[in-house]
Each structure stands twice: as structure tokens, then as C-alpha cells.
Write an enzyme that holds these catalytic residues in place. Structure first.
Site, short mmCIF file in Angstrom:
data_model
loop_
_atom_site.label_atom_id
_atom_site.label_comp_id
_atom_site.label_asym_id
_atom_site.label_seq_id
_atom_site.Cartn_x
_atom_site.Cartn_y
_atom_site.Cartn_z
N CYS A 215 -3.89 -2.19 8.42
CA CYS A 215 -3.93 -3.65 8.27
C CYS A 215 -5.16 -4.24 8.95
CB CYS A 215 -2.67 -4.28 8.86
SG CYS A 215 -1.18 -3.92 7.92
N TYR B 151 9.43 -1.85 7.67
CA TYR B 151 9.32 -2.89 6.66
C TYR B 151 10.47 -2.75 5.65
CZ TYR B 151 4.94 -3.46 9.08
OH TYR B 151 4.01 -3.65 10.07
N ARG C 137 5.21 6.30 1.37
CA ARG C 137 5.08 6.52 2.81
C ARG C 137 6.44 6.29 3.46
NH1 ARG C 137 0.47 4.14 7.04
NH2 ARG C 137 -0.14 6.26 7.63
N ARG D 63 -7.74 5.93 12.77
CA ARG D 63 -8.53 5.30 13.82
C ARG D 63 -9.85 6.00 14.07
NH1 ARG D 63 -3.91 3.04 18.08
NH2 ARG D 63 -2.59 2.17 16.44
#
Length: 365
Positions: free
Chosen positions: A26, A186, A234, A327
Site C-alpha cells: 500500500c 480484510y 493471497r 521492502r
């Protein structure tokens, strides 16, 4: 022996140049609060493709406005959002990578302040600050967030329809693969977990009931996208909490997803309830290894996989078919090019405009 990390992989009709994939991350940078990409997104995703990634998957993109984590999330509920995504897809393609997008609904974790640029990071936003009422399988809030409203069956039908409409727009925008977000607490994950799903109808109860919405979404999307287009999902492989959605249940859901036309599952973890997570290098790879050993569905591994030889080890030992590097790509958008040098891959992947910067490393290789 040729590097597995740098070898291509084919899913349905799509061949990806290597197994270094950038996962959805995000950005909270749709600054117009309209779900539309900005120049930031063009630069962000294009840099990973230029940096040698095989596939670049656009961040969690809401299928309805109330499905956004924050007001500055991307969306794909209207045609203006679709049209704005086309240049992102074209740029990724121009640099030789595959373009994917993750379709999502944040459920009870929606309507929060973004991690930056807001005075309420991770907190529920009141309507006066652009917030909205959140939706969930049951009227059970995520700790510290506002109470959600439980979806009725008509609301569930609208969710399924929204995923299908967003998938169709993604195809029209030129994306090569789609991913359904069923992780990180979510909406679809909330249905899967007994900690957040207290329903007594056909969408609750045993695992088959809790997985019903996820499978409905997959079936509906699979039926409306090209046959040769890969569909991914996912999942959070464990919630790191007793009584939660765990690896045994994940294994069964992955098997069902494969039977319903999902071509690869990415296994992450956590996010649905506060938990103590043993974070460390490659900490989620054992989850991927278990699913690879106990299902026939290709699995991708993610989570602090930061070094090329570490990523190669995950593939060589059969823990996964693909490695997602997140990352580390944020720190170094050319991460895949450095992996090519380290693992003695084909230097032709390095853009000709940049090869002068790699001459010494190539001579040493």
C-alpha cells in the site's frame, strides 16, 4: 546449475521472465481521494520493472469506495480509475515485466487514517474527516477500531458483483494477472476466520461455510476473465492466535482454491487480530513450505526475504515456486538486477542505459 530464482515460470498462457515478484504494498498516495493513480504510482511501479522484477503487482485496490483501508487508497470501481491505470501497465510492460493487480475489500479495517499524511494513522476516521461505516461478516470490531455493520446476504451479493466488475476493468486496463486479497484481516479473511465470523447462516460456522464467500468471489471472477489469464489469491496462513484461522485450515482452503481455478496462492500471515508474531528473516517461508508439501497449488513465499541467495534457497529447497520481495525492493528498486549479478544470470536484463554502472561487477562475475 542455472539459478531457479532467475528462471521463467508459466501460469496458464502467461510466462514471467523470472521468479522475483514484487508484492502489493500500500502506498496511500491516491491524493485526490478518488482512488485514481498519481505520478507517484507510475514512478513507483515502473522502477521495479526497470529494476528486473519478473512481475509487479499493484497494491491492494478497493473494489468499492467503502472497501478502502484509507481515503487515499487506489480503487477500481469506476472507469476513470481503470483508464488512469493503463499507463502504469504500459510502463511495466515496456520494461519487460508482467503487470498484476490485487483486488481487495478492507471490511472492518476500512475507513482509517493512512500511515502518513494524516493525524489519525491506523485509527478509525469519523465522517467529518472523510470516514464511513465499515462492513464485516459479523458486528465484531477489530480491536481499537469502530464497530462494523454485519453484511446481509444482499450485501454479500454486492461484494461479489464488485469484485467481478473490478476484475473486468483490470482486464480492460491491460493487466496480465489478478490477485484476490484474502489475507491480513480484510473482508475475505474476516469471513475465513472464526475469530471475526460469528455468523449462523451458510456463510459462517464450519470452514466450508466460512470459505463460501472467498470461493464465490473466485468462481465469479474466474468466469469473467480470459481463460488464459492467471488468477491468484493471497491468504494469511496463520493468525498466530489460538482458535484462529490456522495452517491446517489454510491447507484445505488452498486445495479448494486450486479446484476452483486459482493458479497460485501467496501465503502471508496475521492481520486479523492483534498477535505476537515471530518476525525475522524468511519467517513466513515455513508456511509456504507446508502448503507446497501438502497441496498441488503453486505457492509463493513472502516476508523478509531480502538477499538473493536466501531467495534462491527458498526455491531450491522446494518451499515455493516464486519469491516475493517487498521492502528490499523499496530500499533498492534494482534488487533483481543485483540478484542477476550475484547468481550469474543473463546480464541482458540490465537496461542498456544502465549497463555502464555494472561493468565492474560483470567482469568480476
Amino acid at each position: 546449475m542455472p539459478s531457479q530464482l532467475l528462471s521463467p515460470i508459466t501460469l496458464r498462457d502467461l510466462t514471467v521472465r523470472n521468479r522475483i515478484w514484487v508484492p502489493p504494498m500500500c502506498q496511500y498516495s491516491a491524493t485526490g481521494r478518488d482512488g485514481v493513480v498519481t505520478p507517484w504510482h507510475l514512478m513507483h511501479y515502473g522502477s521495479f520493472a526497470r529494476g528486473g522484477a519478473g512481475a509487479v503487482i499493484v497494491e491492494a485496490t478497493a473494489v468499492v469506495p467503502e472497501g478502502r483501508i484509507s481515503p487515499t487508497d487506489l480503487g477500481l470501481w469506476d472507469d476513470a480509475q481503470r483508464d488512469a491505470l493503463r499507463p502504469v501497465v504500459e510502463l511495466v510492460h515496456e520494461q519487460g515485466a508482467v503487470a498484476g493487480i490485487q483486488l481487495a475489500h478492507a471490511g472492518r479495517k476500512a475507513s482509517t487514517g493512512a500511515e502518513w499524511g494524516t493525524g489519525r494513522p491506523g485509527q478509525s476516521l469519523p465522517e467529518s474527516e472523510g470516514g464511513w461505516t465499515t462492513l464485516a461478516p459479523s458486528a465484531v470490531p477489530y480491536e481499537g477500531l469502530a464497530d462494523p455493520v454485519a453484511l446481509d446476504e444482499a450485501g454479500i451479493d454486492r461484494v461479489v458483483d464488485a469484485f467481478v466488475a473490478a476484475a473486468e476493468r483490470a482486464v480492460e486496463a491491460g493487466f496480465d494477472l489478478l490477485e484476490i486479497h484474502g489475507a491480513h484481516g480484510y473482508l475475505l479473511h474476516e469471513f475465513l476466520s472464526p475469530l471475526s465470523n460469528r455468523r449462523t447462516d451458510s456463510y459462517g460456522g464450519d470452514l466450508a461455510g466460512r470459505a463460501k464467500l472467498m470461493l464465490r468471489v473466485v468462481d465469479a471472477v474466474r468466469a469473467r476473465i480470459p481463460e488464459g489469464m492467471p488468477l491468484l489469491a493471497r491468504l494469511s496462513g496463520t493468525e498466530w492466535t489460538d482458535g484462529g484461522f490456522d495452517l491446517e485450515e489454510t491447507t484445505q482452503v488452498v486445495t479448494w482454491l486450486g479446484e476452483h481455478g486459482v493458479d497460485m496462492v501467496d501465503v502471508s500471515s496475521g492481520g486479523n487480530v492483534p498477535a505476537t508474531i515471530p518476525v525475522g528473516p524468511g519467517y513466513q517461508a515455513p508456511l509456504a513450505a507446508h502448503l507446497s508439501a501438502h497441496t498441488d497449488v503453486p505457492i509463493s513465499a513472502v516476508g523478509m526475504i531480502d538477499e538473493p541467495f536466501q531467495a534462491e534457497h527458498v526455491l531450491v529447497t522446494g518451499q515455493a515456486e516464486v519469491v516475493r520481495v517487498g521492502r528490499a525492493f523499496l530500499r533498492d528498486p534494482a534488487w533483481a538486477l543485483h540478484a542477476v549479478i550475484a547468481l550469474h544470470g543473463d546480464a541482458e536484463i540490465i537496461p542498456p542505459q544502465y549497463r555502464r554502472a555494472y561493468r565492474q561487477q560483470l567482469r568480476q562475475g
